[in-house]
Design a protein around this motif. Structure first.
Motif, PDB file in Angstrom:
ATOM      1  N   ALA A   1       0.837  -1.203   0.000  1.00 28.28           N
ATOM      2  CA  ALA A   1       0.000   0.000   0.000  1.00 28.28           C
ATOM      3  C   ALA A   1       0.868   1.248   0.000  1.00 28.28           C
ATOM      4  N   GLY A   2       1.922   1.239   0.792  1.00 28.15           N
ATOM      5  CA  GLY A   2       2.831   2.390   0.827  1.00 28.15           C
ATOM      6  C   GLY A   2       3.527   2.605  -0.512  1.00 28.15           C
ATOM      7  N   GLY A   3       3.961   1.519  -1.133  1.00 30.98           N
ATOM      8  CA  GLY A   3       4.614   1.615  -2.439  1.00 30.98           C
ATOM      9  C   GLY A   3       3.674   2.154  -3.507  1.00 30.98           C
ATOM     10  N   LEU A   4       2.445   1.668  -3.530  1.00 30.56           N
ATOM     11  CA  LEU A   4       1.470   2.151  -4.517  1.00 30.56           C
ATOM     12  C   LEU A   4       1.123   3.615  -4.274  1.00 30.56           C
ATOM     13  N   ALA A   5       0.930   3.987  -3.014  1.00 27.62           N
ATOM     14  CA  ALA A   5       0.578   5.376  -2.695  1.00 27.62           C
ATOM     15  C   ALA A   5       1.715   6.309  -3.073  1.00 27.62           C
ATOM     16  N   SER A   6       2.967   5.900  -2.852  1.00 27.70           N
ATOM     17  CA  SER A   6       4.108   6.765  -3.190  1.00 27.70           C
ATOM     18  C   SER A   6       4.261   6.933  -4.696  1.00 27.70           C
ATOM     19  N   GLN A   7       3.740   6.009  -5.465  1.00 25.92           N
ATOM     20  CA  GLN A   7       3.766   6.099  -6.926  1.00 25.92           C
ATOM     21  C   GLN A   7       2.573   6.879  -7.470  1.00 25.92           C
ATOM     22  N   GLY A   8       1.676   7.329  -6.551  1.00 31.02           N
ATOM     23  CA  GLY A   8       0.536   8.134  -6.968  1.00 31.02           C
ATOM     24  C   GLY A   8      -0.707   7.327  -7.299  1.00 31.02           C
ATOM     25  N   PHE A   9      -0.717   6.071  -6.996  1.00 29.06           N
ATOM     26  CA  PHE A   9      -1.890   5.241  -7.273  1.00 29.06           C
ATOM     27  C   PHE A   9      -2.902   5.357  -6.129  1.00 29.06           C
ATOM     28  N   ALA A  10      -4.161   5.593  -6.488  1.00 34.62           N
ATOM     29  CA  ALA A  10      -5.236   5.658  -5.485  1.00 34.62           C
ATOM     30  C   ALA A  10      -5.448   4.287  -4.850  1.00 34.62           C
ATOM     31  N   LEU A  11      -5.067   3.258  -5.544  1.00 33.33           N
ATOM     32  CA  LEU A  11      -5.199   1.902  -5.031  1.00 33.33           C
ATOM     33  C   LEU A  11      -4.400   1.717  -3.730  1.00 33.33           C
ATOM     34  N   GLY A  12      -3.337   2.532  -3.569  1.00 33.13           N
ATOM     35  CA  GLY A  12      -2.517   2.445  -2.355  1.00 33.13           C
ATOM     36  C   GLY A  12      -3.341   2.748  -1.107  1.00 33.13           C
ATOM     37  N   ARG A  13      -4.142   3.811  -1.174  1.00 38.73           N
ATOM     38  CA  ARG A  13      -5.003   4.157  -0.025  1.00 38.73           C
ATOM     39  C   ARG A  13      -6.038   3.079   0.226  1.00 38.73           C
ATOM     40  N   ALA A  14      -6.600   2.531  -0.850  1.00 40.08           N
ATOM     41  CA  ALA A  14      -7.609   1.481  -0.708  1.00 40.08           C
ATOM     42  C   ALA A  14      -6.996   0.220  -0.077  1.00 40.08           C
ATOM     43  N   LEU A  15      -5.802  -0.142  -0.519  1.00 43.31           N
ATOM     44  CA  LEU A  15      -5.134  -1.309   0.037  1.00 43.31           C
ATOM     45  C   LEU A  15      -4.762  -1.087   1.504  1.00 43.31           C
ATOM     46  N   ASP A  16      -4.388   0.154   1.853  1.00 44.82           N
ATOM     47  CA  ASP A  16      -4.089   0.477   3.245  1.00 44.82           C
ATOM     48  C   ASP A  16      -5.351   0.329   4.106  1.00 44.82           C
TER      49      ASP A  16
END
Length: 151
Positions: A78-93
């Motif tokens: 989730a942290g990796g996706l969020a740092s890349q700008g993917f909204a999926l990162g917040r959802a996975l978190d």
């Protein structure tokens, strides 16, 4: 009440009822559910309860280890996706946070089951000792009464 009257009442009661201890119970009901003609209540043996408690303890230990790994991996992803700008990162978190809550509920339940069955096993063993002591005390009292009566 005079002692003679007491002795008469005891003798009358002895004539009407058997002198040995008897447990009150309902007569067995005919029929019942299930096949095989078995009747009665649910029967559980201490060995069965111990096996359930052991399985709950083992599930608790294994699930705690595995769920920590899943939580850490999900939060890292989730942290990796969020740092890349993917909204999926917040959802996975969010999913990982819910996972932690649900995992804790399961861990608490398995710990409760295991602890309760361990406690029950000890409590029932203590009950058995108490009952055996009480029954043997009754026979000691009976002997004392018989000696006093002259029997």
């Amino acid at each position: 009440m005079a002692w003679d009257e007491w002795e008469q009442l005891k003798a009358g009661a002895a004539e009407r009822q058997p002198t040995q201890m008897r447990l009150n119970q309902l007569p067995p009901e005919p029929g019942g559910s299930g096949g095989g003609g078995r009747q009665g209540d649910l029967e559980v043996h201490q060995k069965d309860l111990a096996a359930i408690g052991d399985a709950a303890f083992e599930l608790h230990q294994n699930f705690e280890r595995v769920s920590d790994h899943a939580r850490a991996a999900s939060q890292k992803a989730a942290g990796g996706l969020a740092s890349q700008g993917f909204a999926l990162g917040r959802a996975l978190d969010h999913v990982a946070s819910r996972w932690v809550d649900q995992s804790r509920s399961l861990l608490d339940a398995t710990a409760h089951i295991s602890n309760h069955l361990d406690y029950s096993q000890g409590a029932h063993a203590g009950d058995e000792v108490h009952i055996a002591g009480t029954i043997s005390s009754i026979s000691t009292l009976d002997t004392g009464f018989n000696e006093r009566k002259g029997a």
